[in-house]
Structure formats: structure tokens, C-alpha cells
Design an enzyme around this catalytic site. Sequence first.
Site, short mmCIF file in Angstrom:
data_model
loop_
_atom_site.label_atom_id
_atom_site.label_comp_id
_atom_site.label_asym_id
_atom_site.label_seq_id
_atom_site.Cartn_x
_atom_site.Cartn_y
_atom_site.Cartn_z
CB THR A 36 -143.14 17.37 71.15
OG1 THR A 36 -144.33 16.72 72.49
CG2 THR A 36 -141.75 17.52 71.41
CD GLN B 109 -153.34 10.67 37.96
OE1 GLN B 109 -153.30 9.17 38.39
NE2 GLN B 109 -155.08 10.54 37.40
CG HIS C 169 -138.04 21.54 43.16
ND1 HIS C 169 -139.16 21.31 44.19
CD2 HIS C 169 -137.82 22.20 43.73
CE1 HIS C 169 -139.55 22.84 44.17
NE2 HIS C 169 -138.91 23.52 43.20
N GLY C 170 -137.10 16.40 43.11
CA GLY C 170 -135.98 15.39 42.26
C GLY C 170 -135.19 15.81 43.24
NE ARG D 93 -136.40 17.62 35.46
CZ ARG D 93 -135.30 17.15 35.24
NH1 ARG D 93 -134.60 18.22 33.91
NH2 ARG D 93 -135.22 16.12 35.13
CD GLU E 50 -141.98 28.44 70.14
OE1 GLU E 50 -143.49 28.41 70.95
OE2 GLU E 50 -142.08 29.34 69.63
CB SER F 73 -142.10 17.17 76.64
OG SER F 73 -141.76 17.08 75.46
#
Length: 385
Positions: A365, A279, A338-339, A268, A363, A132
Site C-alpha cells: 500500500t 482556463q 470529460h464531464g 468538445r 504490491e 500489510s
Amino acid sequence: MDFRFDEEIEFLKRNVRDFVQSEVEAVAQQIEEEDQIPERIVEMSKELGLFGLSIPEEYGGLGIGMVGKCALYEEIGATHNGFTTLIGAHTGIGTVGIVEMGNEEQKKKYLPAMARGEKIGAFALTEPSAGSNATNLKTTAVKQGDKYILNGTKHYITNATVADVFTVMAVTDSSKGPKGITSFIVEKDYPGFHVGAVEKKMGLKGSHSAEIILEDCEVPAENVLGEEGQGYVNALKILANGRAGLAARNLGSCQKLLDLSVQYAQERIQFDVPIIEHQAVAHMLAEMAMEIEALRSFTYRVAWMVDQGMKVIKEAAMIKLFGSEVYNRVADKAVQVHGGIGYISDYPIERYYRDARITRIYEGTSEIQKNIIARQLQKKTLTKK
């Protein structure tokens, strides 16, 4: 601002999308397991012109503006990020310096082969003592006759193992601080140039980063990029120029994650209904979609500003920051939607989750982007006084 693409860009987008979906996606798991991009994929990328995205037509590139490049980067981002990074590092920081700051002789010598993908580009700024704090370079360049002698070590250099042409930053006058840094075009076959240890990374399989070791490396004086002492300024320009493109690549990955998540949530079944009807899951998908659309609008606005020749230091930092942070949030939600499957390496979700993390670091932080934004706000305030 009209972000509708002309026929040429639409044609290129379709070609790139078809290539990504039919060819790259088919070997994505292979890339992950073998940590190598198949040569066939690289050759097909060359034929499509992907290595010439940032290079003007007169030097063999596609000659398209930043909005057009972002349209293609978005398509490229929707697949394995190792492949995305190979292309992005070359067409971004690997070639932009020569395009923007090279003299005519340098452009004619390097750009045509780079546009064809015959020579791969890389950008060598980072050192063990200069991340940095990019001005804390230890690599030196001493002029001797008609050449410079470079000594030092760079690390985390993307494309180092496959690159032929490197944009290297070195100190030519230690008494001048940032104004004593100079940019050089360095070829891999120059005496004293060595590729060191290949770094083992959390993600981005197939995209290799490594040390660059310069031991009395002989670089012709005509390979100074821009003017002596302008290397730090050059580095900032090169990094800023590519930030809209980086955001577009992140955008493509985000959209891919959303598409996969919506599809999975519809398929699913839990508690006798698709989980998209719950929800908690529906809200995560909605939040992902909202952030992606915000990123899309902001990305193309900054790209449009670049094409208009406008000053985008603040906006480029903002879009790099926003793009990488959104990618990480979207990837996290995709795993949650997706669990258990989202945590398994046989499926692409966990790969994107790992690959997303580096975008907040490389490129510049996220913290450095905030510093840039704050300084630009401060300058604007002082100017008004």
C-alpha cells in the site's frame, strides 16, 4: 543517465504499440463486459514474447534490462488494465523470484515454459491475517522426508485461475519470526493444491484473483526457492524488483488518459469554443502533463539504477508510491475533463478510474511505501552518526 533506447528496444516498442492499438484496444470493451481476455489476444502476446520480458535469453526470454522492460511496460499500460495485469503479474512477481533466486535446475525446469507463456506465474503471499503485516503468515510447511507438507489459505492471488507455477510463502519455523518463513515453487497439479473462490473486484476485469487453498499439499524439497528461512527476505526482494515496472505500467495508463483528455477537450464545444480554451480545463491538462513527465523521468531513473546493480529499496518504494498516486490523480482529472461522458461505462475513462484505485493497495500500500522510505531515511541518518 542516457535513456535513449537501442534499436532492439525501439523495434520491440513499435511492435508492442502496434499490437496494443490494433488488437487489444479493439477488444477492450469486450474484456470489460465479459470479464475475460480473448484467447486470441493471449496467444498473440505469447508470439510477441511478452511473457518472457523478465526472463534471460538462455532460458528463452527476451533478456532485456529494466530500462528496456519499462519501455515495453509503458506501451502495455496504455490499454485495458486487466490485460496489463495478466502480463505484469506474470513477468513481475510471478517469475522474478525464480529468475533471481532459483538454482540452475529450477530455472531450467520452469523458465523456458514460462517465457513462452505455456506456464503462467503467480505470487502467493497475502493471507486473511497477513496483508500489510506480511510476517503474520499462518500457512505452514512441515518437512517430511523428501517433501514439505503445506497447509493454509492465501487470498487476492492475481492470475490464480490461470497460473501453473506459484511462488508461495509459508512458515517453516514459527519460533524465528520473519526468519522462519520459506519460499516454495508450487505447481497447480501438486496433491492438495486447490484454487478457491474467485474474488469479484471493482475493476481489472479480465484479470482474475482468487483464493489458494493448501490442504496437506505435497511439495518436493528441491522446490524450496533460495534457502530455508529466507522467504520473507525473498518476498521483499521480489516486490521491490518489480516496482519500477509497475510504475511504468501506470505511466502508460496516465499517458493514455492525457491523450484522450486532450483530444476530447479540443473536440468538445461549450460557450462556443473548445473547452481546452477554458482556463479551468487547460490547467487540469497542464497539471496532468506535468505529473506524467515527472513520473516518466523518475521511473526510468529507478530502472537505470536497477540495471546498474544499485541498491534501490528507498527509490523502489518511492516510485511505487509516486506512480500509483499520480495515476489516481490523473484518472480523477480525466473524469472531470470529460464531464458526464467520463462517468459512463461505454467510454474508457471510468474504467481507468476504477482500475487506478487498486494501484495504491496491491504490491504494498501507499502507506507501507511511506514506512519503507522513512526507515531507509532513518538508517541513512544513523549510519552518518
